[in-house]
Design an enzyme around this catalytic site. Sequence first.
Site, PDB file in Angstrom:
ATOM      1  N   ASN A 121       0.850  -1.188   0.067  1.00  0.00           N
ATOM      2  CA  ASN A 121       0.021   0.000  -0.319  1.00  0.00           C
ATOM      3  C   ASN A 121       0.859   1.867  -0.251  1.00  0.00           C
ATOM      4  O   ASN A 121       0.450   1.919  -0.862  1.00  0.00           O
ATOM      5  CB  ASN A 121      -1.032   0.025   1.274  1.00  0.00           C
ATOM      6  CG  ASN A 121      -1.642  -1.482   1.097  1.00  0.00           C
ATOM      7  OD1 ASN A 121      -2.121  -1.935  -0.319  1.00  0.00           O
ATOM      8  ND2 ASN A 121      -2.666  -1.555   2.112  1.00  0.00           N
ATOM      9  N   THR A 151       0.488  10.565  14.242  1.00  0.00           N
ATOM     10  CA  THR A 151      -1.299  10.598  13.148  1.00  0.00           C
ATOM     11  C   THR A 151      -2.161  10.868  14.151  1.00  0.00           C
ATOM     12  O   THR A 151      -2.335   9.592  15.310  1.00  0.00           O
ATOM     13  CB  THR A 151      -0.977   9.171  12.012  1.00  0.00           C
ATOM     14  OG1 THR A 151      -1.310   8.446  12.871  1.00  0.00           O
ATOM     15  CG2 THR A 151      -0.717   9.631  11.129  1.00  0.00           C
ATOM     16  N   GLY A 155      -5.964  10.907  12.760  1.00  0.00           N
ATOM     17  CA  GLY A 155      -7.027  10.272  12.730  1.00  0.00           C
ATOM     18  C   GLY A 155      -8.118  11.728  12.170  1.00  0.00           C
ATOM     19  O   GLY A 155      -7.194  13.006  11.616  1.00  0.00           O
ATOM     20  N   ASP A 188      -1.563   4.341   5.250  1.00  0.00           N
ATOM     21  CA  ASP A 188      -0.507   3.415   4.501  1.00  0.00           C
ATOM     22  C   ASP A 188      -0.543   4.674   3.785  1.00  0.00           C
ATOM     23  O   ASP A 188       1.149   5.583   3.197  1.00  0.00           O
ATOM     24  CB  ASP A 188      -1.085   2.092   4.119  1.00  0.00           C
ATOM     25  CG  ASP A 188      -0.792   1.094   4.934  1.00  0.00           C
ATOM     26  OD1 ASP A 188       0.153   1.419   5.784  1.00  0.00           O
ATOM     27  OD2 ASP A 188      -1.947   0.087   4.287  1.00  0.00           O
TER      28      ASP A 188
END
Length: 295
Positions: A41, A209, A211, A241
């Site tokens: 990915n 990260t 969200g 990814d």
Amino acid sequence: MILVAGSANLDHVIRVPELPKPGETLLATSYETAPGGKGANQAVAAARAGGTVSFLGAVGQDVAGDVLLAALAGNGVQTDLIERVPGPSGQAFISVSQDGENYIAVVAGANDQVRPDRALSLAGVDSVVLQLEIPLPAVTAVAAAAQAQDVKVILNAAPAQVLPAALLECTDVLVVNQHELATVSGLDAAPEEAARALLPRGPSVVVVTLGASGCLAVTPDETIRQAAFKVTPVDTTGAGDTFTGVLATRLSEGNGLAEALRAATAAAAISCTRPTAQGGMPARDEIEQLLAASA
Ligand code: RIB
């Protein structure tokens, strides 16, 4: 060139009204298979964003292996470092709820046969991108080879695992979500504090990260915060990814960290608006359009 070393899985994706609770049986509304695996990915995301990408990994001598190789090649990813090994390819079983959340279980298959190679030649490679769905000794060996050859190491520590010190020491850019951050740092602290605590252990940049809250990055000199781009999620599979792959492409092009984070965050948002991991990954012009529209 970017070398992504990692997993390739055939994803078996069902859509369910909501994620099942323990012991619950649900009726799925659809089933499909799609190419996936965190490594593959990230390679596809980096290539669609404009990077020149090669993939190192293993697939089985089965039909799934043919599908996974074709998906990588079809996205312009170089496949000559992929071994075909006896036995089945990696498989992932994914439930996606109506609001786009997912539950994923992976059977490693051929991914478990990626072997350590500290003598890996990285001529022409400027960055190596790694995750944790192939054996840890193989991940560490590629990172050590990269460090020895002055190649930047971007490690996405997913799925969450405690990392050997030798791997963190070879890592330049660490990308984690909040759960992975807690596992890797061993701290129950706010993201910025836990990320900053990792800097003395190797990485010069730790990206977290968050969200729907975007992401933050810490370096010895600064903290950068990037807000999320608002979208209605259909499927969040592969958003992390997409983020890592696009971040790698933008950094390898010489973009500054803040600029690269903005492009990666935009790409991750777009990826959530379409089904399946690779199915949602944007082409470079789509990323540019979203960046321009929200400038
Ligand atoms: O990050 C999403 C990926 O995790 C899926 O494509 C699945 O194969 C698992 O590796």
